[in-house]
Design a protein around this motif. Structure first.
Motif, short mmCIF file in Angstrom:
data_model
loop_
_atom_site.label_atom_id
_atom_site.label_comp_id
_atom_site.label_asym_id
_atom_site.label_seq_id
_atom_site.Cartn_x
_atom_site.Cartn_y
_atom_site.Cartn_z
N HIS A 39 38.84 4.38 6.06
CA HIS A 39 38.32 4.08 7.37
C HIS A 39 39.13 3.03 8.04
O HIS A 39 39.02 1.79 7.34
N SER A 40 39.57 3.15 9.10
CA SER A 40 40.24 1.68 9.76
C SER A 40 41.36 1.22 9.17
O SER A 40 42.27 1.99 8.65
N MET A 41 41.35 -0.04 8.60
CA MET A 41 42.01 -0.48 7.79
C MET A 41 42.25 0.22 6.32
O MET A 41 43.51 0.28 6.04
N GLY A 42 41.25 0.65 5.95
CA GLY A 42 41.28 1.35 4.75
C GLY A 42 42.06 2.82 5.19
O GLY A 42 42.67 3.46 4.06
N GLY A 43 41.97 3.27 6.26
CA GLY A 43 42.97 4.63 6.40
C GLY A 43 44.41 4.27 6.47
O GLY A 43 44.99 4.99 6.19
N LEU B 24 42.17 10.38 7.03
CA LEU B 24 42.17 9.28 7.94
C LEU B 24 41.07 9.10 8.78
O LEU B 24 40.97 10.20 9.64
N ILE B 25 40.33 8.04 8.63
CA ILE B 25 39.27 8.21 9.96
C ILE B 25 39.14 6.92 10.73
O ILE B 25 39.14 5.78 9.96
N ASP B 26 39.37 7.00 11.92
CA ASP B 26 39.60 5.88 12.73
C ASP B 26 40.43 4.99 12.42
O ASP B 26 40.22 3.66 12.42
N ALA B 27 41.77 5.45 11.76
CA ALA B 27 42.63 4.55 11.02
C ALA B 27 43.62 3.92 11.66
O ALA B 27 44.15 4.01 12.71
N ALA B 28 43.89 2.46 11.03
CA ALA B 28 44.70 1.71 11.61
C ALA B 28 46.21 1.98 11.28
O ALA B 28 46.29 3.03 10.50
N GLY B 29 47.16 1.32 11.81
CA GLY B 29 48.55 1.67 11.52
C GLY B 29 49.60 2.35 12.52
O GLY B 29 50.57 2.60 12.10
N VAL B 30 48.97 2.41 13.64
CA VAL B 30 49.94 3.25 14.51
C VAL B 30 49.77 2.31 16.05
O VAL B 30 48.83 1.50 16.17
#
Length: 327
Positions: free
Chosen positions: A149-153, A172-178
């Protein structure tokens, strides 16, 4: 003359209660965060989870887990987000327990897990730590179902792409990185601020208003837990900025999205339409990199889909596992 035993018993009980209260007061004075930890323990027990710790390389990890599952059940590893902790996953875990083996760690540097001064807690370093955690604690010859989730995604995307032998499926749930569409949260991050920073009652309210869309799902933090939590977050301010610099405005900011092109496993992309942190446009950006992923866009929830829509999140995870894709 009436017997004195009841009165004596009352005095003993009162003395015991006073002693317990005194011990509790001393413990609270020495470590005020005991109040918050006690509530976290209550939540864990309500979710039917146990607690364990393990040293993996140079960090002590603390994690919640459940082995209450069929013998051949898949292993789910669930990663929390920035400023989060394993407790964020408990509402979803309550719905999955008994069907799968669950491992829900506090990522190194966060929650109850160890924080090493000067260590790197960016996407790449954490992804390697998660890979080692999986190898040591969650080892499954079939690979694990890795959920972030988020950063964890963002971390989960890197692990799935770089260590496919350890990950059978990824969510990937509400994932950061894009580089999602501009919003207020992202603008403040790029300006060098920490939109999640908490230093007083007003900023705590702003933090909760940012991550939650549904007012009914927002946690109620009564006194004195609110003051204790605020003081804890004040103490974490420098660490949060250090991490945010790496994952939000540094060279690693979009590394998960780039690496996602190498994800070949069955995948799930799940967002909330009203996410005010990582705009839902991120779903389409990740989908460009993982075209075979199933896409789920939920309504009437914000960044904390795990808490606001746990039934739907659990359903999507179950479908990812049972069918190889989401619903």
């Amino acid at each position: 003359m009436p017997p004195r035993r009841p009165r004596t018993l009352t005095i003993v009980l009162l003395a015991s209660l006073v002693l317990v209260a005194a011990i509790a007061a001393i413990a609270l004075w020495r470590d005020p965060y005991t109040v918050v930890r006690a509530d976290f323990a209550r939540q864990r027990l309500a979710a039917g989870l146990s607690r364990q710790s393990v040293r993996v390389d140079d960090h002590l990890w603390v994690y919640a887990y459940s082995d209450d599952a069929p013998k051949d059940a898949p292993t789910l590893v669930m990663l929390h987000g920035f400023t989060g902790s394993k407790e964020n996953w408990y509402p979803v875990a309550r719905r999955l327990r008994g069907h799968y083996r669950l491992l829900i760690p506090d990522l190194p540097g966060w929650g109850e897990s160890q924080r090493v001064p000067g260590a790197d807690y960016g996407f790449l370093a954490q992804s390697e730590r998660v890979d080692h955690f999986i190898r040591q604690v969650a080892a499954d010859p079939r690979g694990v179902v890795l959920l972030g989730h988020s950063m964890g995604g963002g971390i989960a995307a890197l692990v799935a792409a770089r260590h496919p032998q350890e990950v059978a499926r990824v969510g990937l749930i509400d994932a950061a990185g894009v580089r999602f569409a501009d919003n207020r949260f992202g603008a403040r991050v790029l300006a060098g601020q920490n939109p999640f920073g908490v230093e007083d009652e007003a900023s705590l309210k702003r933090y909760l208003d940012t991550v939650f869309h549904d007012p009914g799902a927002r946690p109620w933090i009564p006194w004195p837990a609110d003051r204790i939590y605020i003081n804890r977050r004040r103490g974490d301010a420098a660490f949060e900025q250090q991490v945010l610099t790496r994952i939000g405005r540094g060279d690693e900011s979009f590394l998960p999205g780039q690496a996602a092109a190498d994800i070949r496993q069955p995948a799930l992309l799940l967002w909330c339409r009203q996410d005010a942190v990582i705009d839902s446009s991120a779903l389409a950006l990740y989908a460009q990199q993982i075209p075979h992923a199933n896409r789920v866009l939920l309504d009437n929830c914000g960044h904390m889909s795990l808490v606001e829509q746990p039934d739907m999140v659990a359903q999507a995870i179950e479908m990812l596992i049972e069918r190889g894709q989401g619903p």
